[in-house]
Structures are given as C-alpha cells and as structure tokens.
Design a protein around this motif. Structure first.
Motif, mmCIF file in Angstrom:
data_model
loop_
_atom_site.group_PDB
_atom_site.id
_atom_site.type_symbol
_atom_site.label_atom_id
_atom_site.label_comp_id
_atom_site.label_asym_id
_atom_site.label_seq_id
_atom_site.Cartn_x
_atom_site.Cartn_y
_atom_site.Cartn_z
ATOM 1 N N ARG A 10 0.781 -1.092 0.149
ATOM 2 C CA ARG A 10 -0.094 -0.036 -0.050
ATOM 3 C C ARG A 10 1.002 1.193 -0.019
ATOM 4 O O ARG A 10 1.802 1.322 0.783
ATOM 5 N N LEU A 11 0.595 2.024 -0.863
ATOM 6 C CA LEU A 11 1.270 3.347 -0.887
ATOM 7 C C LEU A 11 0.797 4.266 0.117
ATOM 8 O O LEU A 11 -0.222 4.837 0.238
ATOM 9 N N VAL A 12 1.948 4.667 0.976
ATOM 10 C CA VAL A 12 1.624 5.559 2.172
ATOM 11 C C VAL A 12 1.961 6.999 1.876
ATOM 12 O O VAL A 12 1.004 7.933 2.059
ATOM 13 N N LYS A 13 2.937 7.124 1.039
ATOM 14 C CA LYS A 13 3.266 8.424 0.859
ATOM 15 C C LYS A 13 4.304 8.637 -0.423
ATOM 16 O O LYS A 13 5.128 7.686 -0.488
ATOM 17 N N LYS A 14 4.277 9.567 -1.094
ATOM 18 C CA LYS A 14 5.257 9.523 -2.287
ATOM 19 C C LYS A 14 5.211 10.977 -2.974
ATOM 20 O O LYS A 14 4.436 11.822 -2.673
ATOM 21 N N ASP A 15 6.519 11.516 -3.078
ATOM 22 C CA ASP A 15 6.943 12.680 -3.457
ATOM 23 C C ASP A 15 7.867 12.703 -4.605
ATOM 24 O O ASP A 15 8.901 12.494 -4.714
ATOM 25 N N ALA A 16 7.040 12.947 -5.712
ATOM 26 C CA ALA A 16 7.861 13.125 -7.073
ATOM 27 C C ALA A 16 8.966 13.831 -7.116
ATOM 28 O O ALA A 16 10.012 13.637 -7.823
ATOM 29 N N ALA A 17 8.687 15.147 -6.455
ATOM 30 C CA ALA A 17 9.985 16.050 -6.576
ATOM 31 C C ALA A 17 11.326 15.420 -6.070
ATOM 32 O O ALA A 17 12.281 15.805 -6.526
ATOM 33 N N THR A 18 11.084 14.677 -4.854
ATOM 34 C CA THR A 18 12.341 14.076 -3.950
ATOM 35 C C THR A 18 12.706 12.788 -4.371
ATOM 36 O O THR A 18 13.615 12.096 -4.087
ATOM 37 N N GLY A 19 11.668 11.980 -5.003
ATOM 38 C CA GLY A 19 11.795 10.458 -5.264
ATOM 39 C C GLY A 19 11.566 9.599 -3.835
ATOM 40 O O GLY A 19 11.915 8.581 -3.732
ATOM 41 N N PHE A 20 11.101 10.495 -3.030
ATOM 42 C CA PHE A 20 10.578 9.921 -1.717
ATOM 43 C C PHE A 20 9.300 8.977 -1.753
ATOM 44 O O PHE A 20 8.322 9.175 -2.232
ATOM 45 N N CYS A 21 9.426 7.727 -1.019
ATOM 46 C CA CYS A 21 8.106 7.021 -0.759
ATOM 47 C C CYS A 21 8.113 6.171 0.347
ATOM 48 O O CYS A 21 9.143 5.744 0.869
ATOM 49 N N GLU A 22 6.988 5.717 0.628
ATOM 50 C CA GLU A 22 6.763 5.156 1.903
ATOM 51 C C GLU A 22 5.671 4.068 1.757
ATOM 52 O O GLU A 22 4.718 4.417 1.378
ATOM 53 N N LEU A 23 5.841 2.854 1.769
ATOM 54 C CA LEU A 23 4.927 1.465 1.652
ATOM 55 C C LEU A 23 4.662 1.016 2.657
ATOM 56 O O LEU A 23 5.329 0.613 3.709
ATOM 57 N N GLU A 24 3.431 0.215 2.712
ATOM 58 C CA GLU A 24 2.922 -0.732 3.743
ATOM 59 C C GLU A 24 2.800 -2.018 3.004
ATOM 60 O O GLU A 24 2.253 -1.815 2.114
ATOM 61 N N SER A 25 3.416 -2.902 3.742
ATOM 62 C CA SER A 25 3.025 -4.352 3.460
ATOM 63 C C SER A 25 1.846 -4.574 3.444
ATOM 64 O O SER A 25 1.052 -4.328 4.533
ATOM 65 N N SER A 26 1.104 -5.324 2.494
ATOM 66 C CA SER A 26 -0.291 -5.517 2.413
ATOM 67 C C SER A 26 -0.522 -7.102 2.394
ATOM 68 O O SER A 26 0.264 -7.607 3.024
ATOM 69 N N ASP A 27 -1.500 -7.541 1.417
ATOM 70 C CA ASP A 27 -1.867 -8.951 1.603
ATOM 71 C C ASP A 27 -0.735 -9.785 0.638
ATOM 72 O O ASP A 27 -0.053 -8.989 -0.294
ATOM 73 N N SER A 28 -0.939 -11.129 0.568
ATOM 74 C CA SER A 28 -0.193 -11.697 -0.179
ATOM 75 C C SER A 28 -0.670 -12.910 -0.493
ATOM 76 O O SER A 28 -1.661 -13.374 0.055
ATOM 77 N N TYR A 29 -0.673 -13.378 -2.017
ATOM 78 C CA TYR A 29 -1.250 -14.743 -2.530
ATOM 79 C C TYR A 29 -0.581 -15.682 -3.170
ATOM 80 O O TYR A 29 0.601 -15.044 -3.868
ATOM 81 N N ILE A 30 -0.864 -16.907 -3.359
ATOM 82 C CA ILE A 30 0.026 -17.494 -4.548
ATOM 83 C C ILE A 30 -0.988 -17.916 -5.680
ATOM 84 O O ILE A 30 -2.123 -18.197 -5.641
ATOM 85 N N ILE A 31 -0.201 -17.737 -6.876
ATOM 86 C CA ILE A 31 -0.785 -18.216 -8.030
ATOM 87 C C ILE A 31 -0.297 -19.545 -8.399
ATOM 88 O O ILE A 31 0.899 -19.813 -8.628
ATOM 89 N N ASP A 32 -1.146 -20.403 -8.712
ATOM 90 C CA ASP A 32 -0.835 -21.727 -9.366
ATOM 91 C C ASP A 32 -1.648 -22.081 -10.554
ATOM 92 O O ASP A 32 -2.292 -21.016 -11.011
ATOM 93 N N ARG A 33 -1.334 -23.140 -10.994
ATOM 94 C CA ARG A 33 -2.149 -23.581 -12.357
ATOM 95 C C ARG A 33 -3.364 -23.196 -12.194
ATOM 96 O O ARG A 33 -4.098 -23.125 -13.464
ATOM 97 N N ASP A 34 -4.241 -23.597 -11.369
ATOM 98 C CA ASP A 34 -5.419 -23.373 -11.164
ATOM 99 C C ASP A 34 -6.066 -21.861 -10.918
ATOM 100 O O ASP A 34 -7.286 -22.000 -10.935
ATOM 101 N N SER A 35 -5.261 -21.107 -10.681
ATOM 102 C CA SER A 35 -5.808 -19.861 -10.105
ATOM 103 C C SER A 35 -5.097 -18.402 -11.021
ATOM 104 O O SER A 35 -4.326 -18.212 -10.397
#
Ligand SMILES: [Fe+2]
Length: 204
Positions: free
Chosen positions: A103-128
């Motif tokens: 998840r994007l918490v903060k981003k500043d295009a002028a300085t290249g700063f960004c802060e992210l927060e870990s969100s969900d994860s999932y697995i992709i296999d042949r059936d999904s």
C-alpha cells in the motif's frame, strides 16, 4: 478452476487477439485465462533461464496488449514495482509464484521519496489465474526457495508499457526504470548468460 483442454500458445494468441478492445475487460480476460490453460510444450521457444535474474520473453505485442512469459529460477523475485496504471493478468504455465502487495503511504515525485506498507499476499498456481489489484497496484512476485522448483508465468499487460516505477523499501526511494525484454519472438535480445530450457526438463 481451469476449464477445458490445454491450448497451444499459438492458438492462445490467436484467440486473445480476437477479443475486441471494448471486451478486453478485467473479468473477460480472467475468464479467458481460465478457459485457456496453456500447453507448456508450445512455450518451448520462450523458455530461457538465467541464474542472475528472471527473464522476460515477449511472445506477442499488439497495440492492445503485451504477452510475456517470465521464467523464474528457484529463489528469484522481482523488485517491488507498479504497472504504470495498466492492467495486468497473470497465469502459471509451470510451477507457482507468490505475489505480495504493498500500500502506498506517501510519495513525493520532486524528491523520489516513498513510503510503502506491506499488504496482503497470495499464491498463483496452475488453477488460479490472477489479476493485479487495480486498487493496490504495487507488488512483487517471488518464486521462493521453499517452493523448490523453477516457475514460468504468463503475463498480459494492457496496454503495453515500457517503463514502470521500482520501489526501494529500505531506502524509501523510488525511480522510473525502463523495462528490457530478454528475448522477443524467440530471439535473444540480451547479453545475459542464458540457459535455453527444454520443457521436458521442467516436468521431469
Ligand atoms: Fe508486476
């Protein structure tokens, strides 16, 4: 669940190209992937592996989409990245991968700063088959050592794009990078040290 018989990649491409742009929607493409499980043998021209980096192998580019096979050695992962506001669907041709969203918490295009927060994860296999969440489009894809196998993913990007943003979690920085294909239409475009894999070696 996947439905129907294995489809050679040539037929997959032909039918994907036949979808009119107005019907190239999130749900329609996902349904198309469920109904067109890909025959691994037909992907033989695109199966290149590299010990240092996963490989991007362009199968088809149209004005509407890029179709790319990505080959992952055990333990390889992508950087944390976005898709520049384009849609992306993923399906496994072989093995499985893990997708981790941020998840994007903060981003500043002028300085290249960004802060992210870990969100969900999932697995992709042949059936999904899965779609990158348009609401949370920052993610990484990994084929962790614990999966104990190489993996081959197929990606549909619509529309095609050549740059994306890559995020450094620790440094809290991001930058725009140019995407480079390892092979295009089966022809090597990179000076990476590549192994051309026999599809049978994957399933052996
Ligand atoms: Fe991605």
């Amino acid at each position: 669940m996947l439905v129907g018989n294995m489809v050679p990649i040539q037929q997959f491409v032909k039918e994907l190209k036949a979808i009119p742009e107005e019907q190239f929607t999130h749900s329609n493409v996902l349904e198309f992937l469920r109904r067109h499980p890909i025959d691994l043998e037909s992907l033989e021209p695109y199966l290149y592996f590299c010990q240092e980096h996963y490989t991007r192998n362009l199968i088809q580019r149209t004005p509407l989409f890029d179709l790319i096979a990505i080959c992952w050695e055990t333990g390889q992962k992508s950087p944390v990245h976005n898709h520049c506001n384009q849609s992306c669907w993923m399906v496994m041709a072989y093995g499985k991968v893990q997708v981790h969203n941020f998840r994007l918490v903060k981003k500043d295009a002028a300085t290249g700063f960004c802060e992210l927060e870990s969100s969900d994860s999932y697995i992709i296999d042949r059936d999904s088959p899965a779609e990158v969440d348009p609401g949370e489009p920052i993610h990484l894809v990994a084929n962790p050592q614990s999966f104990g196998s190489r993996a081959v993913t197929l990606h549909i990007y619509s529309k095609p794009y050549d740059i994306c943003e890559v995020y450094d979690l620790k440094a809290k920085r991001y930058e725009t990078v140019r995407l480079v294909n390892t092979t295009e239409y089966g022809l090597v475009k990179s000076d990476m040290k590549l192994e051309k894999a026999d599809w049978r070696s994957l399933v052996a």
